[in-house]
Design a protein around this motif. Structure first.
Motif, PDB file in Angstrom:
ATOM      1  N   GLN A  89      -7.098   6.326   1.770  1.00 25.09           N
ATOM      2  CA  GLN A  89      -7.296   7.654   2.344  1.00 25.09           C
ATOM      3  C   GLN A  89      -8.397   8.389   1.574  1.00 25.09           C
ATOM      4  OE1 GLN A  89      -3.859  10.140   2.134  1.00 25.09           O
ATOM      5  NE2 GLN A  89      -4.784  11.803   3.297  1.00 25.09           N
ATOM      6  N   LYS A  90      -8.355   8.290   0.259  1.00 21.92           N
ATOM      7  CA  LYS A  90      -9.385   8.949  -0.558  1.00 21.92           C
ATOM      8  C   LYS A  90     -10.757   8.324  -0.311  1.00 21.92           C
ATOM      9  CE  LYS A  90      -7.225  12.145  -2.657  1.00 21.92           C
ATOM     10  NZ  LYS A  90      -7.616  13.539  -2.474  1.00 21.92           N
ATOM     11  N   LEU A  91     -10.799   6.987  -0.192  1.00 20.04           N
ATOM     12  CA  LEU A  91     -12.068   6.322   0.084  1.00 20.04           C
ATOM     13  C   LEU A  91     -12.636   6.751   1.430  1.00 20.04           C
ATOM     14  CD1 LEU A  91     -11.411   2.689  -1.194  1.00 20.04           C
ATOM     15  CD2 LEU A  91     -13.011   4.362  -2.142  1.00 20.04           C
ATOM     16  N   ARG A  92     -11.797   6.840   2.436  1.00 16.52           N
ATOM     17  CA  ARG A  92     -12.263   7.285   3.753  1.00 16.52           C
ATOM     18  C   ARG A  92     -12.783   8.721   3.681  1.00 16.52           C
ATOM     19  NH1 ARG A  92      -7.507   4.698   5.258  1.00 16.52           N
ATOM     20  NH2 ARG A  92      -7.923   2.679   6.184  1.00 16.52           N
ATOM     21  N   SER A  93     -12.096   9.537   2.931  1.00 13.77           N
ATOM     22  CA  SER A  93     -12.523  10.931   2.781  1.00 13.77           C
ATOM     23  C   SER A  93     -13.880  10.999   2.092  1.00 13.77           C
ATOM     24  CB  SER A  93     -11.469  11.695   1.970  1.00 13.77           C
ATOM     25  OG  SER A  93     -11.931  12.966   1.634  1.00 13.77           O
ATOM     26  N   MET A  94     -14.033  10.191   1.052  1.00 12.73           N
ATOM     27  CA  MET A  94     -15.303  10.186   0.328  1.00 12.73           C
ATOM     28  C   MET A  94     -16.443   9.666   1.221  1.00 12.73           C
ATOM     29  SD  MET A  94     -13.885   8.848  -3.360  1.00 12.73           S
ATOM     30  CE  MET A  94     -15.460   8.610  -4.106  1.00 12.73           C
ATOM     31  N   LYS A  95     -16.151   8.604   1.987  1.00 13.84           N
ATOM     32  CA  LYS A  95     -17.175   8.067   2.882  1.00 13.84           C
ATOM     33  C   LYS A  95     -17.529   9.082   3.949  1.00 13.84           C
ATOM     34  CE  LYS A  95     -16.386   3.127   2.429  1.00 13.84           C
ATOM     35  NZ  LYS A  95     -16.002   1.883   3.129  1.00 13.84           N
ATOM     36  N   THR A 111     -19.252   0.909   9.169  1.00 13.72           N
ATOM     37  CA  THR A 111     -18.482   1.980   8.537  1.00 13.72           C
ATOM     38  C   THR A 111     -17.926   2.923   9.585  1.00 13.72           C
ATOM     39  OG1 THR A 111     -19.922   1.825   6.637  1.00 13.72           O
ATOM     40  CG2 THR A 111     -18.553   3.776   6.787  1.00 13.72           C
ATOM     41  N   ARG A 112     -18.732   3.213  10.582  1.00 15.44           N
ATOM     42  CA  ARG A 112     -18.255   4.090  11.645  1.00 15.44           C
ATOM     43  C   ARG A 112     -17.102   3.432  12.409  1.00 15.44           C
ATOM     44  NH1 ARG A 112     -22.179   8.121  12.012  1.00 15.44           N
ATOM     45  NH2 ARG A 112     -24.202   7.462  11.252  1.00 15.44           N
ATOM     46  N   GLU A 113     -17.153   2.111  12.577  1.00 15.83           N
ATOM     47  CA  GLU A 113     -16.069   1.399  13.261  1.00 15.83           C
ATOM     48  C   GLU A 113     -14.769   1.486  12.473  1.00 15.83           C
ATOM     49  OE1 GLU A 113     -17.447  -2.548  13.846  1.00 15.83           O
ATOM     50  OE2 GLU A 113     -19.024  -1.958  15.235  1.00 15.83           O
ATOM     51  N   VAL A 114     -14.878   1.462  11.156  1.00 13.03           N
ATOM     52  CA  VAL A 114     -13.680   1.573  10.326  1.00 13.03           C
ATOM     53  C   VAL A 114     -13.009   2.916  10.562  1.00 13.03           C
ATOM     54  CG1 VAL A 114     -12.846   1.761   7.944  1.00 13.03           C
ATOM     55  CG2 VAL A 114     -14.475  -0.031   8.566  1.00 13.03           C
ATOM     56  N   PHE A 115     -13.813   3.968  10.678  1.00 16.19           N
ATOM     57  CA  PHE A 115     -13.232   5.291  10.915  1.00 16.19           C
ATOM     58  C   PHE A 115     -12.617   5.375  12.297  1.00 16.19           C
ATOM     59  CE2 PHE A 115     -16.426   6.626   7.638  1.00 16.19           C
ATOM     60  CZ  PHE A 115     -15.490   6.850   6.654  1.00 16.19           C
ATOM     61  N   ASP A 116     -13.233   4.686  13.257  1.00 18.55           N
ATOM     62  CA  ASP A 116     -12.716   4.718  14.622  1.00 18.55           C
ATOM     63  C   ASP A 116     -11.434   3.903  14.764  1.00 18.55           C
ATOM     64  OD1 ASP A 116     -14.821   6.320  15.336  1.00 18.55           O
ATOM     65  OD2 ASP A 116     -16.063   4.651  16.057  1.00 18.55           O
TER      66      ASP A 116
END
Length: 125
Positions: A89-95, A111-116
């Motif tokens: 969660q912290k890594l996603r927030s930082m990215k 990276t955008r696919e990971v968020f999706d």
């Protein structure tokens, strides 16, 4: 009363005659053989019962030894999972912050696919 006593005696005599005739139908050797087989089966069943009782005691002891390790390891895995969830969660927030600040930081779309893929996690902006 004399008649009831006579009836009782006649019933006893009849039952003795039936049992005597029944004994002639069964061979004494066969009866002895059946008794021997029953005793043999009884002995085997008692041995099997003893083995199963020993196995149950052994299993109970093994379970007692393993159950504490199993519960401890389960707690550790749950803790590790929550820690990893927090880290991701912290890594996603930082990215997300890096992408917001520097849109060209991640040139590929992976990276955008990971968020999706994880819409259940909210990414702070």
């Amino acid at each position: 009363m004399a008649e009831t006593e006579k009836e009782i005696e006649s019933i006893r005599a009849a039952s003795k005659e039936v049992s005597r005739q029944f004994k002639t139908l069964i061979d004494a050797n066969d009866l002895g053989s059946l008794k021997h087989l029953q005793l043999l089966i009884l002995g085997r069943l008692q041995d099997s019962n003893a083995v199963l009782s020993h196995f149950n005691e052994y299993s109970e002891n093994c379970f007692a030894e393993v159950s504490s390790d199993f519960s401890r390891n389960t707690r550790m895995l749950k803790s590790m999972k929550s820690d990893l969830d927090y880290i991701f969660q912290k890594l996603r927030s930082m990215k997300a912050k890096i992408m917001a600040t520097y849109p060209d930081a991640f040139p590929d779309e992976s990276t955008r696919e990971v968020f999706d893929q994880r819409p259940d996690l909210e990414v702070p902006q």
